[in-house]
Design a protein around this motif. Structure first.
Motif, short mmCIF file in Angstrom:
data_model
loop_
_atom_site.label_atom_id
_atom_site.label_comp_id
_atom_site.label_asym_id
_atom_site.label_seq_id
_atom_site.Cartn_x
_atom_site.Cartn_y
_atom_site.Cartn_z
N LYS A 148 -48.73 -38.43 12.97
CA LYS A 148 -49.93 -38.34 14.07
C LYS A 148 -49.82 -39.27 15.02
O LYS A 148 -49.71 -38.87 16.36
N ASN A 149 -49.40 -40.71 14.92
CA ASN A 149 -49.41 -41.40 15.94
C ASN A 149 -47.89 -41.24 16.76
O ASN A 149 -47.89 -41.40 17.88
N LEU A 150 -46.98 -40.87 16.03
CA LEU A 150 -45.79 -40.44 16.73
C LEU A 150 -45.71 -39.28 17.51
O LEU A 150 -44.94 -39.08 18.53
N ASP A 151 -46.17 -38.58 16.66
CA ASP A 151 -46.65 -36.86 17.55
C ASP A 151 -44.92 -36.31 17.97
O ASP A 151 -44.97 -36.39 19.08
N LEU A 186 -50.84 -40.86 9.11
CA LEU A 186 -51.30 -41.57 10.29
C LEU A 186 -49.96 -41.83 10.93
O LEU A 186 -49.85 -41.86 12.36
N PHE A 187 -49.00 -42.17 10.37
CA PHE A 187 -47.79 -42.74 11.06
C PHE A 187 -47.07 -41.33 11.83
O PHE A 187 -46.91 -41.47 13.01
N SER A 237 -50.40 -42.46 4.18
CA SER A 237 -50.10 -43.41 5.30
C SER A 237 -49.14 -42.66 6.11
O SER A 237 -48.94 -42.81 7.33
N GLN A 278 -50.77 -32.41 10.48
CA GLN A 278 -50.84 -33.15 11.50
C GLN A 278 -50.21 -33.21 12.93
O GLN A 278 -50.93 -33.27 13.84
N CYS A 279 -49.27 -32.27 12.89
CA CYS A 279 -48.61 -32.16 14.15
C CYS A 279 -48.10 -30.39 14.09
O CYS A 279 -47.13 -30.02 14.23
N GLN A 286 -37.83 -45.79 9.96
CA GLN A 286 -39.22 -45.87 9.36
C GLN A 286 -39.13 -45.80 8.08
O GLN A 286 -39.13 -44.57 7.56
#
Length: 410
Positions: free
Chosen positions: A75-78, A72-73, A69, A100-101, A61
């Motif tokens: 946070k979605n991956l977690d 968001l990346f 950005s 974020q995590c 990635q």
């Protein structure tokens, strides 16, 4: 659901160019064997030497510096675990990961102790012994702050753990010894390596962008190689390394047998036909990939104390350790000419590789350590108050500086 590991790289792995690239692939394999899906992210550009991570089922990635950005990346991956490949990467992204995590385990792979390397370089330039004063550099301060902010730092050298715990009073719970992780060499493979009589010339190898490697080549050129060549007028020194520049190329001298070969597509092919490896490093830190390559290919070495640091423990080295140029050259000639000494040092190398860097010896303990730490993360972080303090301050200062840069770039 499978566990997820996110690796954030300062660069994309280049195992053919540097020991750091090989080290990263070893870590990825360790986590895959623990059942993790691995994603590798980096803001760096790829090169012709970049390893194809998809070939080992690692998702890649591209990410941006100072850009939301990334938030968001991730946070979605977690991810369950985030691994920073150097302290500079943690400085850039650590606060975003924590924000974020917050439940993700944050690991730092130091590669080597950058502050120690910087201290030794400064001392060499001033012709001084390394002291506490040299260690009090900005790199050291930044790196140790990063170690505190992370939950665990993977250390490649026992010597560096000793320095961090004794000189800087870092708690051992924040550090974990994990050296090079090598596949065992079958006896049949060592039997097939070229023998003493079938080998010729000297070799040294190392990424030319790495300052200690370039200095080591200069040191060979100006000081050590003339002493060796005087006694072995037909011998050659073959110098390999990625990213050779004009200043490196101009060191080539056919008449002196000092040959700049450049990038080696396969280090094993060039190492196994050489008779002796020279590791003339005058500053640096961590473990030296060139010595690992030499040991695995049955090539004895002459090395400085800096090069040998952390490699051998209580085991016998795969060659001679000398810091004075005359002694270094003398032992290089001895290894080159004396088959009995050469064979003994070669055997030492096989033993060191097996006893100190066998990946099978580290897998179980590393896996258990990571699981235990992950399950006890809240308590672990509560005991690391300095880490909490630094994370609080960093998240404020770095966060708003990053946001300012992002706004400025829009």
């Amino acid at each position: 659901m499978k566990k997820k590991l996110l690796v954030i790289g300062f660069v994309w792995p280049e195992p053919k160019s540097s020991a750091a690239g090989s080290r990263m692939l070893q870590l990825i394999v360790q986590f895959q064997q623990q059942g993790y899906d691995v994603v590798f992210a980096s803001a760096a550009k790829t090169s012709d030497n970049t390893f194809d991570l998809s070939s080992i089922k690692v998702e890649t990635q591209p990410i941006l510096l100072n850009d939301s950005s990334f938030d968001l990346f991730i946070k979605n991956l977690d991810p369950d675990i985030v691994l920073f490949d150097r302290f500079m990467t943690e400085e850039q992204y650590g606060w975003r990961v924590a924000e974020q995590c917050p439940k993700a385990l944050r690991l730092l792979d130091t590669e080597d102790f950058h502050g120690l390397r910087k201290a030794r370089e400064a001392a060499l330039k001033r012709n001084e012994r390394v002291s506490t004063q040299h260690m009090q550099n900005d790199i050291t301060k930044r790196e140790i702050a990063s170690i505190y902010r992370c939950d665990l730092s993977l250390m490649i050298s026992e010597v560096e753990i000793e320095i961090l715990t004794q000189q800087f009073n870092i708690d051992e719970s924040l550090l974990y010894y994990l050296p090079f992780l090598l596949d065992p060499i079958p006896q049949e493979a060592t039997n097939l390596l070229p023998k003493f009589e079938a080998r010729q010339h000297f070799i040294t190898i190392g990424n030319f962008l790495h300052a200690p490697n370039y200095d080591a080549v200069l040191y060979l050129k100006q000081t050590i190689w003339p002493l060796i060549r005087k006694q072995l007028p037909k011998a050659e020194l073959h110098i390999y390394g990625a990213y050779k520049s004009q200043k490196v190329t101009q060191l080539n001298n056919n008449k002196e047998g000092f040959l700049i070969k450049g990038f080696a597509e396969d280090v094993n092919e060039v190492m196994k036909i050489a008779k002796v490896c020279l590791a003339s490093l005058r500053f640096g830190a961590g473990l030296k990939g060139k010595l690992v390559d030499a040991m695995q290919n049955g090539t004895p070495a002459v090395m400085t104390t800096i090069a040998a640091e952390g490699m051998f423990g209580n085991s016998k080295p795969n060659g001679f350790i000398e810091d004075k140029p005359e002694a270094f050259a003398k032992q290089a000639v001895e290894l080159y000419n004396n088959v009995e000494v050469w064979q003994q040092k070669q055997q030492n190398g096989f033993e060191v590789s097996k006893q100190r860097f066998n990946n099978l010896a580290f897998e179980a303990d590393f896996s258990t350590h990571i699981k235990t730490l992950y399950n006890d993360l809240k308590a672990h972080r509560e005991l690391n108050f300095i880490g909490q303090l630094l994370m609080h301050q960093t998240m404020q200062s770095t966060k708003y500086m990053s946001k300012w840069i992002e706004t400025k770039n829009q």
